[in-house]
Design a protein around this motif. Structure first.
Motif, short mmCIF file in Angstrom:
data_model
loop_
_atom_site.label_atom_id
_atom_site.label_comp_id
_atom_site.label_asym_id
_atom_site.label_seq_id
_atom_site.Cartn_x
_atom_site.Cartn_y
_atom_site.Cartn_z
N SER A 170 0.71 -1.18 0.09
CA SER A 170 -0.17 0.03 -0.01
C SER A 170 0.85 1.23 -0.03
O SER A 170 0.44 2.09 -0.41
CB SER A 170 -0.91 0.10 1.15
OG SER A 170 -0.11 0.18 2.37
N GLU A 180 -3.03 2.77 -3.38
CA GLU A 180 -4.14 2.06 -2.67
C GLU A 180 -3.65 1.98 -1.09
O GLU A 180 -2.61 1.93 -0.78
CB GLU A 180 -3.94 0.53 -3.12
CG GLU A 180 -4.34 0.26 -4.48
CD GLU A 180 -5.53 0.32 -5.03
OE1 GLU A 180 -6.52 0.32 -4.20
OE2 GLU A 180 -5.85 1.07 -6.08
N ASP A 181 -4.71 1.93 -0.35
CA ASP A 181 -4.16 1.91 1.15
C ASP A 181 -4.81 0.42 1.62
O ASP A 181 -5.04 -0.30 0.83
CB ASP A 181 -5.39 2.76 1.88
CG ASP A 181 -6.96 2.64 1.78
OD1 ASP A 181 -7.07 1.49 1.00
OD2 ASP A 181 -7.49 3.48 2.19
N GLU A 182 -4.31 0.25 2.90
CA GLU A 182 -4.41 -1.02 3.33
C GLU A 182 -6.07 -1.69 3.24
O GLU A 182 -6.10 -2.92 2.86
CB GLU A 182 -4.22 -1.17 4.74
CG GLU A 182 -4.03 -2.46 5.48
CD GLU A 182 -3.56 -2.65 6.97
OE1 GLU A 182 -4.16 -3.24 7.70
OE2 GLU A 182 -2.58 -1.77 7.16
N ILE A 196 -6.55 -3.20 -0.28
CA ILE A 196 -5.84 -4.55 -0.49
C ILE A 196 -6.82 -5.39 0.15
O ILE A 196 -6.88 -6.38 -0.30
CB ILE A 196 -4.30 -4.44 0.05
CG1 ILE A 196 -3.48 -3.35 -0.84
CG2 ILE A 196 -3.98 -5.84 0.25
CD1 ILE A 196 -2.14 -3.22 -0.39
#
Length: 152
Positions: free
Chosen positions: A118, A123-125, A128
């Motif tokens: 991330s 993209e952030d956690e 994902i």
């Protein structure tokens, strides 16, 4: 008394009538089930286009019908994946498809390593985890049991 012989292309087979009692299945899914059931034990050798032709439908209709059969657990997900590949499965977002491709190239990836991705993208956690959930829900994490843990 005459004895009629069946043409060589005639085959007798038995299918489960379960396919006719599933309310969520459409006629396309039922037809695909019949086509797959009529194949010999080497049904994995039959192609998507051959199934579509025998079922008298387009390949897109065939994929959709097979997705329903997988969802109803009437055909194994592995057969579905083998026949269509990940990129024709429109149940998956591009994020999930990309993550799956990455995981296949990095088979020993750990959860911390995956989450650190991330930092390398926009993209952030949460994104994902969402992509992992998609993959888990649709049967793509079977070969990645460690990643299945994070999806839950």
């Amino acid at each position: 008394m005459t004895t009629e012989t069946l043409p060589s292309y005639t085959r007798n087979f038995t299918i489960s009538t379960e396919v006719f009692h599933k309310p969520g299945l459409d006629i396309y899914s039922q037809m695909i089930y019949i086509v797959l059931s009529s194949c010999t034990a080497d049904s994995a050798a039959i192609t998507l286009s051959e199934i579509a032709e025998k079922g008298r439908m387009t390949e897109k209709q065939t994929v959709k019908a097979m997705q329903l059969l997988v969802d109803e657990q009437l055909i194994p997900h592995k057969l579905f994946r083998k026949m269509i590949g990940e990129f024709q499965d429109d149940r998956l977002s591009w994020a999930a498809k990309g993550l799956l491709t990455y995981c296949k190239e990095h088979t020993n990836i750990t959860i911390p390593e995956l989450l650190s991705l991330s930092d390398q993208s926009g993209e952030d956690e949460h994104s994902i985890r969402k992509a992992l959930l998609e993959l888990e829900r649709n049967g793509y994490l079977e070969e990645f049991p460690e990643l299945s843990k994070i999806a839950n």
